[in-house]
Every structure is written in C-alpha cells, then in structure tokens.
Design an enzyme around this catalytic site. Structure first.
Site, short mmCIF file in Angstrom:
data_model
loop_
_atom_site.label_atom_id
_atom_site.label_comp_id
_atom_site.label_asym_id
_atom_site.label_seq_id
_atom_site.Cartn_x
_atom_site.Cartn_y
_atom_site.Cartn_z
N SER A 1 0.81 -1.22 0.00
CA SER A 1 0.00 0.00 0.00
C SER A 1 0.84 1.27 0.00
O SER A 1 0.42 2.30 -0.53
CB SER A 1 -0.94 0.01 1.21
N ASP B 1 -0.73 7.19 10.31
CA ASP B 1 -1.55 6.24 11.09
C ASP B 1 -0.67 5.18 11.76
O ASP B 1 -1.14 4.10 12.08
CB ASP B 1 -2.59 5.57 10.19
N HIS C 1 1.45 4.19 7.44
CA HIS C 1 1.52 4.86 6.14
C HIS C 1 2.11 6.26 6.28
O HIS C 1 2.13 6.82 7.38
CB HIS C 1 0.13 4.91 5.50
#
Length: 239
Positions: free
Chosen positions: A11, A188, A191
C-alpha cells in the site's frame, strides 16, 4: 525512448501517486526524462506478491528495453504479528527472505539490465496503530504490528540485499532519525505523511544517483521549449 522506473510494493507503493506521494514526486522529478510505472498492491505480503508477479508486471516495461530500475518494497505486512488481528498477512521471517530472493530472481531473469532496489519495511508507531485498528486507546488493546518486529524484518531485507549485491534503502532506520517521526512521518503509525514520503523520495533519488540514474545523466525527451526557433518552430521538431 524514455527509460522506465517500476515501483513494486504494497500500500505504501500503491499510495505513492497520491498528492505528496514519493512515486508522484519521482514522476515529476524525471518528467521529460523517464516514465515511472506504478505496481502497488495494497495489503499484499511477499507470499501474495510472488504469486501474482507475472500478471502484475504485464505492460510494465517496453518490449524493446528493460526498465532502468525496479523498487521492491515489501515487509510491512509480512511483519504483522501472527497472533493479532491481521494475522493472515503475516509471513514468517525465513519465508520472507526466501520470497524476496525469488522476487529479485524473477526480475533479474525478466529484465537482466534493470537495477533492483530493495526497500525495508518502515518503522511502526504502535499507539497510532491501535487507534487506527480499534478507534480508541484502551490499555487492553494490542497493536497488530510492532516497531520491533518491523526492525527485525528490515534487517532481514538488508541481509538479502547484501547477499544478492542489490542496493537497499533502510527506511526503517532513516525515518527514525527525524524528530517526532512517529507523527511527522507517519499518518496512522504505518503509512506516510507528505513528510514521510519526502524522506523516502530523497533516499530513492540518492540510490538512483548511485547507479548512474539522475537528471544530469538523462536526456530530455523531444526538444525543449527554449530550443525551438520562434521564426521556424517546426524545424526543431524534424527528428
């Protein structure tokens, strides 16, 4: 023909073309000189990535030329704890290293001239992971990832890179050199914020320069505006 850079990862790679992302910054930096190709797979670990490599790389390179470089950025999900909420993403350490070797071997076979750049998993801010997963800070909560585990996988990634003689970016260590990295670099606990993206962008640029890939070493594609004669604009375009 413009050279290509292929970004392969989870991600943090998939999100790298968002506003302020490190992939978008690379595309902007090399705007007229190279194409940046995104192959980010949110949530994936090395086991899953290895399974879909052929399909993931369809169209990533020009048929007549290997990419100049490929970044391989996995480990954040592999390092998920095996007894917590994201246990299905966990990959044991030795398998993680085996998978990294296999991914690197795939690229070496597919694109022999491409530089393969490994990137370690990033550091983890555990309180932020608890808030992200559960929506509260209850003392009974346990994070699904820890910075200690991420560091162990980072060292394993570095070991594979050294073993295979590939460049490696130790973002786990580099990011923790900055004050308040837990909140300035991570949004977070995992990320990246725009600042975290800038840290990685700078490290990728330095690594690319170390293999001879830089703005100074690359030609701009097609005549630049200042090279076009106002009295005969089309002359410069006769290529």
């Amino acid at each position: 023909m413009r050279p290509r850079l292929v970004l392969f990862g989870d991600s943090i790679t998939e999100q790298s073309f968002a506003s302020g992302g490190w992939g978008a910054a690379l595309a902007n930096h090399f705007g007229r000189q190279a194409d940046v190709v995104l192959r980010g797979l949110s949530g994936y670990n090395t086991r899953w990535a290895l399974k879909v490599l052929d399909r993931a790389m369809e169209g990533a390179a020009n048929e007549s030329a290997d990419p100049a470089a490929v970044t391989v950025f996995f480990g954040a999900n592999d390092a998920s704890l095996p007894d917590q909420q994201q246990a299905h993403q966990h990959v044991p350490l030795e398998e993680y290293q085996t998978n990294l070797r296999a991914i690197c071997a795939y690229f070496k076979n597919k694109w022999p001239s491409a530089a393969i750049i490994l990137i370690t998993p990033p550091p983890i801010h555990e309180p932020a992971r608890i808030r992200d997963m559960y929506g509260d800070n209850a003392p009974s909560r346990q994070p699904e990832r820890t910075n200690e585990a991420a560091g162990t996988y980072a060292q394993a990634c570095i070991a594979v890179a050294k073993e295979l003689d590939h460049p490696v970016i130790d973002i786990w260590t580099q990011m923790q050199q900055f004050p308040d990295w837990q909140t300035s670099a991570l949004c977070d606990g995992l990320h990246f914020t725009p600042f975290g993206n800038k840290i990685l962008f700078d490290e990728v640029l330095k690594t690319l320069e170390s293999i001879g890939f830089s703005q100074q070493s690359l030609r701009s594609d097609l005549p630049l505006f200042h090279e076009i004669d106002p009295k005969d604009p089309l002359k410069a375009l006769e290529i």
